[in-house]
Design an enzyme around this catalytic site. Structure first.
Site, short mmCIF file in Angstrom:
data_model
loop_
_atom_site.label_atom_id
_atom_site.label_comp_id
_atom_site.label_asym_id
_atom_site.label_seq_id
_atom_site.Cartn_x
_atom_site.Cartn_y
_atom_site.Cartn_z
N LYS A 172 -24.19 -5.82 -3.95
CA LYS A 172 -23.41 -6.56 -4.47
C LYS A 172 -23.22 -6.69 -5.25
O LYS A 172 -23.42 -8.19 -6.04
CB LYS A 172 -22.75 -6.70 -3.29
CG LYS A 172 -21.01 -7.12 -3.37
CD LYS A 172 -20.77 -7.86 -4.40
CE LYS A 172 -20.66 -8.72 -4.76
NZ LYS A 172 -19.56 -9.18 -5.78
N CYS A 280 -30.31 -19.58 -14.65
CA CYS A 280 -30.74 -20.63 -14.03
C CYS A 280 -32.03 -21.30 -14.04
O CYS A 280 -32.48 -22.47 -13.95
CB CYS A 280 -31.24 -19.94 -12.82
SG CYS A 280 -32.44 -18.75 -12.46
N GLU A 382 -24.84 -28.97 -13.06
CA GLU A 382 -25.07 -27.72 -13.46
C GLU A 382 -24.23 -26.82 -14.15
O GLU A 382 -23.16 -26.75 -13.94
CB GLU A 382 -25.68 -26.57 -12.73
CG GLU A 382 -26.31 -25.36 -13.49
CD GLU A 382 -26.85 -24.09 -12.88
OE1 GLU A 382 -27.53 -23.48 -12.99
OE2 GLU A 382 -26.54 -24.45 -11.54
#
Length: 497
Positions: A172, A280, A382
């Site tokens: 997905k 990330c 973040e």
């Protein structure tokens, strides 16, 4: 407008269900639509995988590896096309997209070693006429849920190894930039993968929940934000699934007084502003040990940030493209506003950037803050954009305490010429991936990727040796063939040598 379809049992299918627009971030225009799978469509993909699994499980690992060898060749042959597809829907530069693909191909190369990594272990004569061995067997149907920021690389962290280990896979991908992911999956079918072993379903939370709740899905891999990682881990493990869920990050770079500052600046520019900060493993905090280091760093960074070449990602020779969506752009701008309001010193302001010919694109320029404190949102959270924060400390110990106190522990690095300082940093820092004079310490494919603390939920890291263990389960077998002429009495004490 074309529609990005699902890939189920080797066929592209359109279900006529809900759709979402897919945008070109450089222009702000919708370029295609993507179908959003219902639970029924997800179940159709699961049923296909379940039916295809038994024959694939019994396919020799060497034959599975041959498919991966052909897949690698097709990926390399289509590098330019894939890079353009990534850039058009994500916004990153074509050069950055090509680099992403190459790192993904490394994981396909590791998957080609399936006959070696699945060999198991064997011990003869563990007792009288008794042999023992372990076997690494596939789980069955497994699934991966992947993020927008690496539409090629992160899926390639998952399904090549899972499939090489004998599993069937449901992918997905992100609905924001699905085209390259789907095209790459089609290349694996072209390489000879049987129908049903890899299925791709596009969707949103409905599709995710369907994968979590389906009893046929034995394991889930996820990369994305920490709140969703925590949700998938909690809901998946509650249902007895094996889950590895990689979440958010706030990656610090420590600059020591003895650092090679010119090389550190070059490294920070790429690590903070490459891919518009949507990584990330991006460096978003530079921790300077001493005011002299901070002042010198800013003096070198400021002109280079202002000189960044920013434009449509599909153009060549750029440093940075746009953010992925208008919402992402607005969120980053909101963080910059918040940093100013909190009292941080805005050295370079990336707000309000307009790119000639692409005025409707989702652009934010490189941004630099000084005098950031741990209490500020721009430090704690973040940002996932081209924003670098400078924090000033007086010692390495203070820098390490700052990092160890943060809720995330994904990646970090130190710039120094001092081996003792580097060794202390590597030993004592509470972070999963550490670089010494390396700003983005992403492990190569034959190691494993993963953070600590709230950057990873689960016990096993992604790809590499941990990936093999995640997508297989060990079966221990102990076997004895008594000698025909012998007869032994029953033994009621616990057996031992």
């Amino acid at each position: 407008m074309s529609i990005v379809q699902h890939l189920i049992h080797g066929e592209l299918v359109t279900k006529g269900e809900r759709t979402a627009d897919v945008f070109n971030p450089s222009t702000g225009q919708a370029v295609r639509k993507v179908e959003l799978a219902s639970r029924a469509t997800v179940q159709e993909a699961i049923d296909s995988a379940k039916a295809a699994f038994p024959a694939w499980r019994n396919t020799p690992p060497a034959k599975r590896a041959q498919v991966m060898f052909r897949f690698k060749q097709l990926l390399e042959q289509n590098e330019a096309k894939i890079s353009q597809m990534i850039s058009e829907e994500h916004g990153k530069t074509v050069e950055d997209a090509a680099g992403e693909l190459k790192r993904g191909i490394e994981n396909v190369e590791f998957a080609c070693a399936a006959p070696e990594v699945l060999k198991g272990e064997y011990s003869r004569n563990v007792g009288p006429n008794i042999d023992a061995w372990s076997d690494f067997q596939p789980l069955g149907v497994v699934a991966g849920i992947t993020p927008f920021n690496f539409p090629a690389m992160v899926p390639l962290w998952m399904y090549p190894l899972a499939i090489a280990c004998g599993n069937a896979f449901i992918l997905k991908p992100s609905e924001r930039d699905p085209s390259s992911t789907l095209f790459i999956a089609q290349l694996l079918l072209e390489a000879g993968l049987p129908k049903g072993i890899l299925n791709v379903v596009h969707g949103d939370k409905e599709a995710v929940d369907a994968l979590i709740e389906a009893p046929e899905v034995k394991a889930l891999s996820f990369v994305g934000s920490t709140p969703i990682a925590e949700y998938i881990y909690a809901e998946g493990t509650k249902r007895g699934k094996r889950v590895q869920a990689l979440g958010g990050a706030k990656n610090h770079a420590v600059l020591m007084p003895d650092a090679d500052l010119d090389n550190a600046v070059s490294a920070l520019m790429g690590a903070a502003y490459g891919s518009c900060g949507e990584r990330c493993m991006a460096i978003s905090v530079a921790v300077c040990v001493g005011d002299q280091v901070a002042d010198a760093l800013i003096a070198k960074l400021e002109p280079q940030i202002k000189a960044l070449k920013i434009g449509a990602g599909t153009s060549c020779g750029l440093d940075m493209g746009p953010l992925v969506t208008a919402a992402a752009r607005d969120k980053v701008v909101g963080y910059i506003d918040d940093g100013v309001a909190a009292g941080a010193k805005l050295v370079v302001d990336g707000r309000g950037l307009r790119v000639a010919g692409n005025e409707d694109g989702y652009f934010v320029g490189g941004t630099l803050f000084d005098k950031v404190t741990p209490q500020m949102r721009i430090y704690k959270e973040e940002i996932f954009g081209p924003v670098l924060c400078i924090v000033r400390v007086s010692s390495l110990e203070q820098a390490m305490q700052l990092i160890n106190d943060h809720e995330y522990g994904n990646g970090t690095c130190i710039f120094t010429r001092d081996g003792e300082a580097a060794r202390l940093f590597c030993d004592e820092i509470e972070v999963g991936m550490v670089g010494v004079n390396v700003p983005l310490p992403v492990p190569v494919a034959y190691h494993s990727f993963g953070g600590w603390k709230r950057s990873l939920f689960g016990d096993l890291h992604a790809y590499g040796p941990d990936g093999v263990r995640f997508y297989t389960r060990r079966k221990a077998i102990t076997q004895r063939w008594p000698q025909r002429a012998s007869h032994e009495a029953s033994q009621f004490a616990f057996p031992s040598l």
